[in-house]
Design a protein around this motif. Sequence first.
Motif, PDB file in Angstrom:
ATOM      1  N   ALA A 433     -33.946  21.188 -19.724  1.00 15.72           N
ATOM      2  CA  ALA A 433     -34.252  22.384 -18.937  1.00 15.72           C
ATOM      3  C   ALA A 433     -35.436  22.110 -18.032  1.00 15.72           C
ATOM      4  O   ALA A 433     -35.503  22.563 -16.905  1.00 15.72           O
ATOM      5  CB  ALA A 433     -34.587  23.552 -19.858  1.00 15.72           C
ATOM      6  N   GLN A 434     -36.387  21.309 -18.562  1.00 12.49           N
ATOM      7  CA  GLN A 434     -37.602  21.123 -17.792  1.00 12.49           C
ATOM      8  C   GLN A 434     -37.558  19.899 -16.894  1.00 12.49           C
ATOM      9  O   GLN A 434     -38.118  19.890 -15.813  1.00 12.49           O
ATOM     10  CB  GLN A 434     -38.767  21.003 -18.751  1.00 12.49           C
ATOM     11  N   TYR A 435     -36.905  18.845 -17.380  1.00 13.20           N
ATOM     12  CA  TYR A 435     -36.897  17.600 -16.621  1.00 13.20           C
ATOM     13  C   TYR A 435     -35.493  17.192 -16.211  1.00 13.20           C
ATOM     14  O   TYR A 435     -35.192  16.020 -16.091  1.00 13.20           O
ATOM     15  CB  TYR A 435     -37.502  16.465 -17.448  1.00 13.20           C
ATOM     16  N   GLY A 436     -34.597  18.153 -16.031  1.00 14.74           N
ATOM     17  CA  GLY A 436     -33.213  17.824 -15.704  1.00 14.74           C
ATOM     18  C   GLY A 436     -33.082  17.074 -14.391  1.00 14.74           C
ATOM     19  O   GLY A 436     -32.058  16.455 -14.128  1.00 14.74           O
ATOM     20  N   ASP A 437     -34.123  17.130 -13.558  1.00 11.08           N
ATOM     21  CA  ASP A 437     -34.052  16.417 -12.277  1.00 11.08           C
ATOM     22  C   ASP A 437     -34.467  14.952 -12.427  1.00 11.08           C
ATOM     23  O   ASP A 437     -34.463  14.202 -11.466  1.00 11.08           O
ATOM     24  CB  ASP A 437     -34.963  17.084 -11.235  1.00 11.08           C
ATOM     25  N   MET A 438     -34.872  14.561 -13.641  1.00  9.83           N
ATOM     26  CA  MET A 438     -35.385  13.204 -13.816  1.00  9.83           C
ATOM     27  C   MET A 438     -34.505  12.394 -14.750  1.00  9.83           C
ATOM     28  O   MET A 438     -33.726  12.928 -15.515  1.00  9.83           O
ATOM     29  CB  MET A 438     -36.794  13.270 -14.401  1.00  9.83           C
ATOM     30  N   ASP A 439     -34.679  11.059 -14.688  1.00 16.12           N
ATOM     31  CA  ASP A 439     -34.048  10.190 -15.685  1.00 16.12           C
ATOM     32  C   ASP A 439     -35.107   9.975 -16.760  1.00 16.12           C
ATOM     33  O   ASP A 439     -36.300   9.911 -16.459  1.00 16.12           O
ATOM     34  CB  ASP A 439     -33.666   8.870 -15.023  1.00 16.12           C
ATOM     35  N   VAL A 440     -34.684   9.876 -18.010  1.00 26.29           N
ATOM     36  CA  VAL A 440     -35.662   9.875 -19.097  1.00 26.29           C
ATOM     37  C   VAL A 440     -35.613   8.581 -19.906  1.00 26.29           C
ATOM     38  O   VAL A 440     -34.542   8.112 -20.276  1.00 26.29           O
ATOM     39  CB  VAL A 440     -35.406  11.075 -20.038  1.00 26.29           C
TER      40      VAL A 440
END
Length: 696
Positions: A433-440
Amino acid sequence: MSGRPDILFPLFAELTGLDGVGPKSAKNFAQMGVETPRDLLFTLPHSGIDRRRQATIRDVTPGDVATVEVVVGQHRPASGRGRPYRVTVQDAETGFQLVFFHARGDYLQKQLPTGQRRVVSGKIELFDGIAQMVHPDHILPPDQAAAIPEFEPVYPLTAGITLRTITRAATDAVSRAPDLAEWADPALVLREGWPDWRAALHQAHAPTSLADLTPTAPARQRLAYDELFAHQLTLALARAAARRGAAIVTEGDGRLRRKVLESLPYKPTGAQVRAVEEIAADMAQPRRMNRLLQGDVGAGKTLVAFQALLIAVESGGQGVMMAPTEILARQHLESLQPLAEEAGVVLELLTGRDKGKERQAKLAALAAGDIQILVGTHAVFQKDVVFRDLRLAIIDEQHRFGVAQRLELSAKGHGAHVLVMTATPIPRSLSLAQYGDMDVSVLDEKPPGRKPIQTALVSTGRMDEVVDHLRKAIAEGRQAYWVCPLVEESEVLDMTAAEERFKRLRAALGDDAVGLVHGQMPPADKDAAMARFVAGGTKVLVATTVIEVGVNVPNATIMVIERAETFGLAQLHQLRGRVGRGEAASTCLLMYQSPLTEGGRRRLEVLRETEDGFRIAEVDLEMRGAGDVIGTAQSGLPRFRIADLERQAALMAVAQKDARRLLLDDPDLSGPRGKAARVLLWLMEQDKAIRLISVG
């Protein structure tokens, strides 16, 4: 993408157009965050009342609602001011009373004529052993009783809004919901057996049983999915925008990284090696990296970050690492300096304190490319800070920056890759939800040689024993943190509590042995107190939670947390992670005031049982709910009206995959499903996303 599609206009009209809503109730609705018919559509009933007909109230539990047919008996008007008007009635098996306060007798005689049959529905209560129904919700002749719903939805209410008002308005709003083209993946809808959007709204607002109100009911799942999908589509668009930013292909030859690894007394963990490989692969692309490095306390993020910075240097560029506070920036400098010396690279610190000539000299060296790695606070983003060739920007402690700041940062970077680090383990659904725009990249292994921390629970009644324990430890040359309780959100009271504890510990342990830091101190005093503790001058540091993030004192092996039950789980886990950084065995004492609440006990027991931050974060989410876990206000975590991140966590991952796939197939959302998705974004008020499409 000119403006809101016409088909949605009725949903964004004034509330006063809805059945039974006047200017006054519109104001009250606004208190609930309901300002348009659309908001009302997404305000779902949270419970329901079973009004199916029963023969008698005899087996009804007091407090429950019953609907029965009765014969009306005698009326007993109020016998004085404030006394109720009572009507005796008889159902198939037993008698009870209908009770009315401030009632008009003539009206009740008409409503409930003695000897006639009526169907009544309302809550049954016991008063002096006699069953009664106070102000029945429904009183109707048997031939009209079909008008009583068998199952009546109950909505969240606010002052001035009755259930009747909101039910009428919601029913009207639902009737205005237009038929919209399908934006969800048809295969998914089929597999899950979901209704379409409009049918789902109708079903969610007209539940027929308690099962229809659960997060797993198909209509609710469908609506939650739509909300999560719109959110993930926004993040996917932000990700696409960040990746559109061209970046300089940055590949290192590995020579500096090898030097550093050869100098280490241990081998990196599998997780560290994997994370560095993922980062290197991203940096070798001609588009911007946008990656999150998520690691538990002590999982070795520093080494991974430094290896990434070295890739930038190996390829002839520069790297910057940015921390939220000056203390942390200095700590990064201290932990990176020895590694930089092994690699033979120039590392410098830039903070708001650099002034005048010294600052000018640093800026000149940076612009000339003589400084290869810069560590600093957000002062590194001031206008006059110019890099010769910035390839990588690392931001530490992500949750101080939302998606908007991330976009801004990549704009400043002139094609720099971005790596964000956080030491806060977050359960997967929230991290999406918070970092859905990033690769983790996740560091989920502890480096070798980290000793487990012994965690014990001690009641505040045993304070003296704890102080004795500290005295012995200090005599052996060890150091300790003493964290004071959080006082009702007031930094002034926090300060007083900390100063009191400081005085008492100095009296017990000696003046020179004890230091103090709290949020109200001037930054220079705070830094000086920290520096004395780091240097081993003071043996016990009394602190409010300012030490939560990042402080590294290997000799500190004892962490005392006073009134631990007042802290959140994630915070306790972070605080405990400040010890156990050196060779010696460490302990964490969680002091609590009894009696503990159920939740307080569970939190402390979970900490005693495990040091796994991800496990702790999952429990935290179960116990507190999503908004609190990240602290919604400062996190950029969206407020979902329908989706329940704890109970519908799996939907978030599905929504992310779906959103990314849709953008892959249809990057400018111009196909049939893409156009439907644009309408969804307008419906969900995802203006940011809409701007990203129109720019793109």
